[in-house]
Design a protein around this motif. Sequence first.
Motif, PDB file in Angstrom:
ATOM      1  N   CYS A 155      11.114   7.439  -7.505  1.00 62.77           N
ATOM      2  CA  CYS A 155      11.156   6.059  -6.991  1.00 62.77           C
ATOM      3  C   CYS A 155      12.484   5.431  -7.413  1.00 62.77           C
ATOM      4  O   CYS A 155      12.530   4.593  -8.322  1.00 62.77           O
ATOM      5  CB  CYS A 155       9.967   5.260  -7.530  1.00 62.77           C
ATOM      6  SG  CYS A 155       9.848   3.582  -6.884  1.00 62.77           S
ATOM      7  N   LYS A 185       0.828  -1.198   0.000  1.00 64.31           N
ATOM      8  CA  LYS A 185       0.000   0.000   0.000  1.00 64.31           C
ATOM      9  C   LYS A 185       0.866   1.254   0.000  1.00 64.31           C
ATOM     10  O   LYS A 185       2.070   1.204   0.273  1.00 64.31           O
ATOM     11  CB  LYS A 185      -0.927   0.000   1.223  1.00 64.31           C
ATOM     12  CG  LYS A 185      -1.906  -1.167   1.259  1.00 64.31           C
ATOM     13  CD  LYS A 185      -2.803  -1.103   2.486  1.00 64.31           C
ATOM     14  CE  LYS A 185      -3.787  -2.272   2.503  1.00 64.31           C
ATOM     15  NZ  LYS A 185      -4.709  -2.207   3.671  1.00 64.31           N
ATOM     16  N   GLU A 186       0.234   2.363  -0.291  1.00 62.80           N
ATOM     17  CA  GLU A 186       0.919   3.650  -0.275  1.00 62.80           C
ATOM     18  C   GLU A 186      -0.089   4.731   0.079  1.00 62.80           C
ATOM     19  O   GLU A 186      -1.303   4.558  -0.115  1.00 62.80           O
ATOM     20  CB  GLU A 186       1.554   3.950  -1.632  1.00 62.80           C
ATOM     21  CG  GLU A 186       0.549   4.061  -2.760  1.00 62.80           C
ATOM     22  CD  GLU A 186       1.198   4.256  -4.116  1.00 62.80           C
ATOM     23  OE1 GLU A 186       2.429   4.319  -4.179  1.00 62.80           O
ATOM     24  OE2 GLU A 186       0.451   4.332  -5.117  1.00 62.80           O
ATOM     25  N   TYR A 187       0.410   5.837   0.612  1.00 64.99           N
ATOM     26  CA  TYR A 187      -0.461   6.960   0.915  1.00 64.99           C
ATOM     27  C   TYR A 187      -0.732   7.749  -0.364  1.00 64.99           C
ATOM     28  O   TYR A 187       0.188   8.078  -1.118  1.00 64.99           O
ATOM     29  CB  TYR A 187       0.176   7.873   1.969  1.00 64.99           C
ATOM     30  CG  TYR A 187       0.070   7.330   3.375  1.00 64.99           C
ATOM     31  CD1 TYR A 187      -1.126   7.426   4.075  1.00 64.99           C
ATOM     32  CD2 TYR A 187       1.162   6.714   3.979  1.00 64.99           C
ATOM     33  CE1 TYR A 187      -1.230   6.922   5.370  1.00 64.99           C
ATOM     34  CE2 TYR A 187       1.060   6.207   5.267  1.00 64.99           C
ATOM     35  CZ  TYR A 187      -0.143   6.311   5.950  1.00 64.99           C
ATOM     36  OH  TYR A 187      -0.254   5.801   7.213  1.00 64.99           O
ATOM     37  N   ARG A 188      -2.014   8.042  -0.589  1.00 65.45           N
ATOM     38  CA  ARG A 188      -2.388   8.827  -1.755  1.00 65.45           C
ATOM     39  C   ARG A 188      -3.373   9.909  -1.333  1.00 65.45           C
ATOM     40  O   ARG A 188      -4.203   9.709  -0.431  1.00 65.45           O
ATOM     41  CB  ARG A 188      -3.020   7.948  -2.844  1.00 65.45           C
ATOM     42  CG  ARG A 188      -2.059   6.939  -3.435  1.00 65.45           C
ATOM     43  CD  ARG A 188      -2.432   6.585  -4.877  1.00 65.45           C
ATOM     44  NE  ARG A 188      -3.718   5.923  -4.968  1.00 65.45           N
ATOM     45  CZ  ARG A 188      -3.880   4.603  -4.970  1.00 65.45           C
ATOM     46  NH1 ARG A 188      -2.826   3.812  -4.845  1.00 65.45           N
ATOM     47  NH2 ARG A 188      -5.084   4.082  -5.079  1.00 65.45           N
ATOM     48  N   LYS A 198      -1.448  -0.247  -3.806  1.00 66.80           N
ATOM     49  CA  LYS A 198      -0.808   0.230  -5.035  1.00 66.80           C
ATOM     50  C   LYS A 198      -1.530  -0.314  -6.258  1.00 66.80           C
ATOM     51  O   LYS A 198      -1.656   0.366  -7.285  1.00 66.80           O
ATOM     52  CB  LYS A 198       0.660  -0.196  -5.061  1.00 66.80           C
ATOM     53  CG  LYS A 198       1.515   0.439  -3.986  1.00 66.80           C
ATOM     54  CD  LYS A 198       2.953  -0.065  -4.057  1.00 66.80           C
ATOM     55  CE  LYS A 198       3.798   0.544  -2.951  1.00 66.80           C
ATOM     56  NZ  LYS A 198       5.196   0.028  -2.983  1.00 66.80           N
ATOM     57  N   GLN A 235       9.733  -0.165  -8.452  1.00 60.87           N
ATOM     58  CA  GLN A 235       8.595  -0.887  -7.884  1.00 60.87           C
ATOM     59  C   GLN A 235       8.885  -2.383  -7.851  1.00 60.87           C
ATOM     60  O   GLN A 235       9.611  -2.905  -8.691  1.00 60.87           O
ATOM     61  CB  GLN A 235       7.336  -0.637  -8.724  1.00 60.87           C
ATOM     62  CG  GLN A 235       6.881   0.814  -8.765  1.00 60.87           C
ATOM     63  CD  GLN A 235       6.092   1.210  -7.529  1.00 60.87           C
ATOM     64  OE1 GLN A 235       6.042   0.475  -6.543  1.00 60.87           O
ATOM     65  NE2 GLN A 235       5.487   2.386  -7.568  1.00 60.87           N
ATOM     66  N   LEU A 289      -4.324   5.479   3.044  1.00 60.85           N
ATOM     67  CA  LEU A 289      -3.441   4.353   2.739  1.00 60.85           C
ATOM     68  C   LEU A 289      -4.209   3.375   1.864  1.00 60.85           C
ATOM     69  O   LEU A 289      -5.165   2.731   2.313  1.00 60.85           O
ATOM     70  CB  LEU A 289      -2.975   3.675   4.022  1.00 60.85           C
ATOM     71  CG  LEU A 289      -1.903   2.594   3.890  1.00 60.85           C
ATOM     72  CD1 LEU A 289      -0.615   3.161   3.300  1.00 60.85           C
ATOM     73  CD2 LEU A 289      -1.624   1.950   5.247  1.00 60.85           C
TER      74      LEU A 289
END
Length: 474
Positions: free
Chosen positions: A461, A398-401, A423, A465, A420
């Motif tokens: 990044c 997951k990632e914060y968006r 992805k 990924q 959160l």
Amino acid sequence: MTNATAELLKPLIRFSPLDDWTALDACEGTVIFGSPGSGKTSTAAKQIAHSFLTNGMGGLVLTAKPDETQTWIRYARETGREKDLIIFNAESGHCFDPIFYEYHRPGRGAADIENIIELFSTLLAIGKTHSGASADRFWELAAEQLMRVVIALLALAEQPISIASINEVIESLPTRAGESETEAWQTNSRCAAVINAIRDRTDTLTPEQWSDLDLASRFALQTWPEMDERPRSSIQMTFSGMASRFLFQPYNRLFCSGKCTFLPEQTTLQGKIVVCDFSFLQYGETGRLINCLLKYCFQRSWLRRDVIKDPPCAFLWQDEFQTFLLPRGRDNAFQQTCRSARVANVCITQNILNISEALGEQNPGSKSKSFLGNLMLKVFFQNNDNDSNTYAADLIGKEYRDLKGSSVGREVSMSRNQHLLHKVEPDEFTRLQKPSPEMPVAEAIVYAGGKGFEITKTEDCPDGQSFLRTGFSR
């Protein structure tokens, strides 16, 4: 860099112009998920199989579907490896006696009774349901004790040890107190013949063998006949239920002949490709047992080999993998150590629930996730199974968006909040492209054990990924 190391670093396939998948990566394990028709077998699996054969690798191919053998014959023809194929079926003229192999193989542990018992124990447990497993295990342990006694007697008599010969002795054991002293039993019993053969060579027995003879003969001639008939019958049936499959032709000829026309060692020493042509869909539970028998023998052989003297990689190919799961975590134990043995394990299945069900879990739990955690490369094709898609999404992470919001009252207000989120959302896997006659490309999301894909590296990044959305062509 040694030649063996160079072979391990040789690229097998490419996920992108910047990302190679090497033989060393392959030895870390592969699992491919996808719904029927998603293209998992006809695209990515085919490319991996071709890469193994093109690079001279040998291995074992298990078969669940009737067309699997012809598929590998075609792969071998397309890569110039036809001469290395060993098709093992009832008509091929090949045979593989697992007990003979285990007893006469080279290296430490050969002829060890406990190794043979371990092989039988695995065969006894294949196909058992997990409900009542503790009760099943009680009878399996009792059957192991019985087999240990009989194998010890056959070994002391220097007589052939096979599934058939063990069964013959078990069926001829005395069943009542004092029967072993009767003339009828002494004359007609196979067990009596074995004991008489031991008596003929008593002057050559070592102290250790005398000890084994004392324990084995007391169990066979005293403990066994004095046992209550009901548990005794259950113990005998635990073994004979499995063994009976190998007592009739052609299986007796194939697995109890006292010889092997091919060996696991040939996969690395000679690059042989053994195809177990007893598909589960054609031979049912007997087919499953035969595939699992070969799998377990090959696994044990690969793990004990000296990769310094015998460095080539081997592969284990398991389409419809859930069909061939071995009991008591043996597949997980194999995967934990097969990288150092240079074995590329490829598992192909529709969804994670297939694996969890085969492992006795109602939902994907610790057993399923522990095993999958040891397979570094995971390829996810189009899938309609929510558990598999959620597993894949959680694995990728997951990632914060930032999510925008608005409200309308007397005035329009805008807001932005961080959440959160996955992805790759689980429903994204349901929309991956499936191949068709017009578009022979299957879309997949590849996860490479946490390694960053070079092609995904950017300024924002720099590590890249751990997943890559890519296409595999037929």
